[in-house]
Design an enzyme around this catalytic site. Structure first.
Site, PDB file in Angstrom:
ATOM      1  CD  GLU A  54      39.302  46.731  38.789  1.00  0.00           C
ATOM      2  OE1 GLU A  54      40.384  46.333  39.230  1.00  0.00           O
ATOM      3  OE2 GLU A  54      38.779  47.818  39.139  1.00  0.00           O
TER       4      GLU A  54
ATOM      5  CB  THR B 112      39.654  48.920  43.183  1.00  0.00           C
ATOM      6  OG1 THR B 112      40.800  49.295  42.437  1.00  0.00           O
ATOM      7  CG2 THR B 112      38.886  47.854  42.426  1.00  0.00           C
TER       8      THR B 112
ATOM      9  CB  THR C 286      42.645  49.386  45.607  1.00  0.00           C
ATOM     10  OG1 THR C 286      42.809  48.897  44.279  1.00  0.00           O
ATOM     11  CG2 THR C 286      41.541  48.637  46.258  1.00  0.00           C
TER      12      THR C 286
ATOM     13  N   GLY D 108      46.713  47.906  47.182  1.00  0.00           N
ATOM     14  CA  GLY D 108      48.108  47.557  46.897  1.00  0.00           C
ATOM     15  C   GLY D 108      48.325  46.544  45.794  1.00  0.00           C
ATOM     16  N   GLY D 109      47.353  46.380  44.851  1.00  0.00           N
ATOM     17  CA  GLY D 109      47.543  45.423  43.763  1.00  0.00           C
ATOM     18  C   GLY D 109      47.752  44.027  44.336  1.00  0.00           C
TER      19      GLY D 109
END
Ligand code: GLY
Length: 596
Positions: free
Chosen positions: A455, A436, A418, A503-504
């Site tokens: 996604e 992202t 992202t 960063g998830g």
């Protein structure tokens, strides 16, 4: 100006500025730095100065406008628009168009995004949901094998199965229609020129390609672009992307109908449905039906501020808001005190427990959105933080909800990738957008010059847990739960901080900590984004390797945490708004803040 000034080694490896801000600059210039210099050799003097400021741990100051993003070429494209009188929405289009070329592993036309907008003329905050959607033909067991076993993460990610209908093209068009004033087609000029004549590949992009060689070479079109002639594209290479230039030209001249219908949409669908080994189910109907959704912002009071961001299907603003809301009644003024981190860590764990049970696409599952940030509920949850040690066990709470439903806890797998864009324009508008394609290089499918997202793997692969349905299970048309946390902080109704990160699910911890660093610890934005990370999501305390905060390993272990020292790859990009604009760009990435 030395090479080290232009592109410091701390950008290439990891340079962390601690609260004491001892900068870890290298004494000599490495080959990587020389390559990096070449990558950005034609940047303006202002961009050059912005890099120096980042290296020295200083924010960039400006009076009129500012843009912060993950690649200097993209920042320069946005800056040109802003300098020309464009709005933050106009500049965002130019930034996103260039990011899709120079940072293709993180975001682009094949992905999705969330956008938070503060409108100076009305004082209103608006959030736009450009999240990808599950295809109409998707079933809840999409990521299970014939025996009902969940697929391995990368078995699901790589190929067509994980691709949701892209939302970014429609989102940038929608934002431009609402708030733009520059000519739409002109906003693609820089990206098209770079794609046609070539851009110098950055060390970060090259490193990502080298690290993902096997997966990228599974598909011929992807391999041809990233491994021309069988050799990986390297840092310093001049890379052209004629297909991307052509796609942008069509979007520039005909709007995003050129993307969602007709030959481009048909190519996207064919690429997904014919992906060797892992075909997906997305159709041209999914493409044609895609739409951006305007949603109510989620705002939570913290100290004298309101922290506003993206509600469901993102868990970002709710979880960041819960963390800050629980901490609001505690003294966390000393970042060197392990008890400060106990409070932050356990507030995060409590918030993540609620996230795992309740948060998903509220168009598909009922959600206690208001109950989760109700001050009375957060005050009650905050009483759990009164002890001296780490909470031995954390479970979801019982927020007020007018809907009777038992949910199972979530079983999603999430990996970081992202990109984040923060912009303030000369009219006082502020834009925070996290964008992202999910995993680095998304599904690895490459079509018409861009990568398609993966996604759908942000959904839970399981449908039930302990016999209860999981809110974030896959359903046709549903949007997968996100952690993206584009945020605008206000005080007395005026924006004071624009921030977000990749960063998830660690995005939530990165953003919450940076806000605390700025608000509670008095750090300027560069200090706040540079500060080493301590992140707790589900119990384990992650401490950023190579930083001073490792000294907290023993105290946190004594408090009862399992501590894990590891790389924590945020990409925080922030603008503080006061008498001047102050921009900060994360030293863990290649971006800069630029303003005038
Ligand atoms: N795929 C990253 C996120 O949406 O959180």
């Amino acid at each position: 100006m030395t090479l080290r000034h232009l592109f410091p080694s701390c950008l290439l490896t990891l340079c962390i500025v601690t609260p004491t801000f001892a900068q870890q600059a290298a004494d000599s210039v490495s080959p990587e730095e020389a390559t990096a210099m070449a990558a950005f050799a034609n940047l303006s003097g202002a961009a050059d100065a912005a890099m120096t400021a980042k290296q020295e741990g200083r924010p960039v100051s400006a009076d009129d406008w500012m843009v912060v993003a993950a690649n200097p070429l993209a920042v320069e494209a946005g800056a040109a628009v802003l300098a020309d009188g464009g709005t933050a929405a106009d500049a965002m289009v130019a930034v996103q168009a260039v990011l899709g070329l120079v940072e293709p592993q993180s975001s682009g036309l094949g992905g999705g995004a969330f956008l938070v907008w503060y409108d100076a003329a009305t004082g209103e905050m608006t959030t736009l949901d450009g999240r990808e959607t599950a295809p109409i033909a998707a079933t809840p067991t999409l990521f299970q094998d014939e025996n009902g076993e969940r697929l391995g993460f990368f078995d699901a990610v790589v190929g067509g199965l994980s691709v949701g209908t892209p939302g970014t093209p429609k989102l940038i068009e929608d934002a431009h229609r609402r708030w733009g004033q520059s000519n739409w087609a002109d906003l693609f000029t820089d990206a098209i020129a770079l794609a046609d004549s070539g851009f110098i590949v950055s060390p970060r992009m090259a490193g990502a390609i080298a690290n993902d060689a096997d997966r990228l070479q599974r598909f011929p079109d992807t391999a041809d672009y990233f491994f021309p002639g069988g050799t990986a594209v390297a840092a310093g290479d001049l890379l052209t992307n004629a297909a991307y230039a052509d796609t942008l030209r069509q979007i520039a001249s005909r709007g995003t109908d050129a993307f969602y219908t007709g030959p481009i949409a048909e190519d996207i669908v064919a690429t997904i449905r014919n992906a060797p080994g892992n075909p997906g189910v997305l159709s041209t109907v999914d493409m044609a039906l895609y739409d951006v959704v305007e949603r109510d912002p989620v705002c939570v009071p913290y100290r004298s501020f309101e922290v506003c961001g993206m509600g469901p299907p993102s868990s970002g603003a709710l979880t960041v808001g819960q963390i800050l809301g629980m901490l609001d009644s505690y003294d966390i003024s000393d970042p060197a005190d392990p008890d400060t981190w106990r409070l932050i860590g356990d507030a995060s764990r409590l918030a993540f427990a609620d996230r795992g049970r309740y948060m998903a696409d509220s168009d598909y599952v009922p959600m206690p959105t208001e109950g989760l940030t109700d001050p009375a509920y957060l005050a009650e949850r905050a009483t759990l933080l009164r002890g001296d040690d780490a909470l031995p066990e954390v479970t979801a709470g019982n927020p007020n909800w007018d809907h009777a439903q038992l949910w199972g806890d979530d079983l999603s797998i999430e990996f970081p990738s992202t990109s984040h864009i923060s912009i303030v324009d000369s009219y006082g508008n502020a834009l925070s957008m996290t964008t992202t394609i999910e995993n680095g290089f998304g599904s690895r499918l490459f079509v018409r010059g861009f990568l398609l997202n993966n996604e759908l793997t942000d959904f839970s692969f399981a449908t039930h847990n302990d016999g209860y349905p999981i809110a974030n299970r896959i359903e046709p048309g549903k949007r997968p739960r996100s952690s993206m946390s584009p945020t605008i902080v206000t005080q007395d109704g005026e924006p004071t901080l624009v921030i977000g990160s990749p960063g998830g699910s660690r995005i939530i911890g990165y953003v919450a900590k940076a806000i605390i660093a700025h608000v509670d610890w008095g750090m300027d934005v560069q200090q706040a984004v540079s500060m080493p990370h301590l992140v707790n999501r589900f119990g384990t305390y992650d401490i950023e390797e190579g930083t001073d905060l490792i000294s907290l390993e023993d105290p946190l272990t004594e408090l009862g945490y399992e501590v894990n020292i590891r790389g924590l790859n945020s990409g925080l990009h922030a603008i503080a708004i006061g008498d001047t604009l102050q921009g900060g760009a994360d030293p863990r990435r290649e971006g800069i803040a630029l303003g005038e």
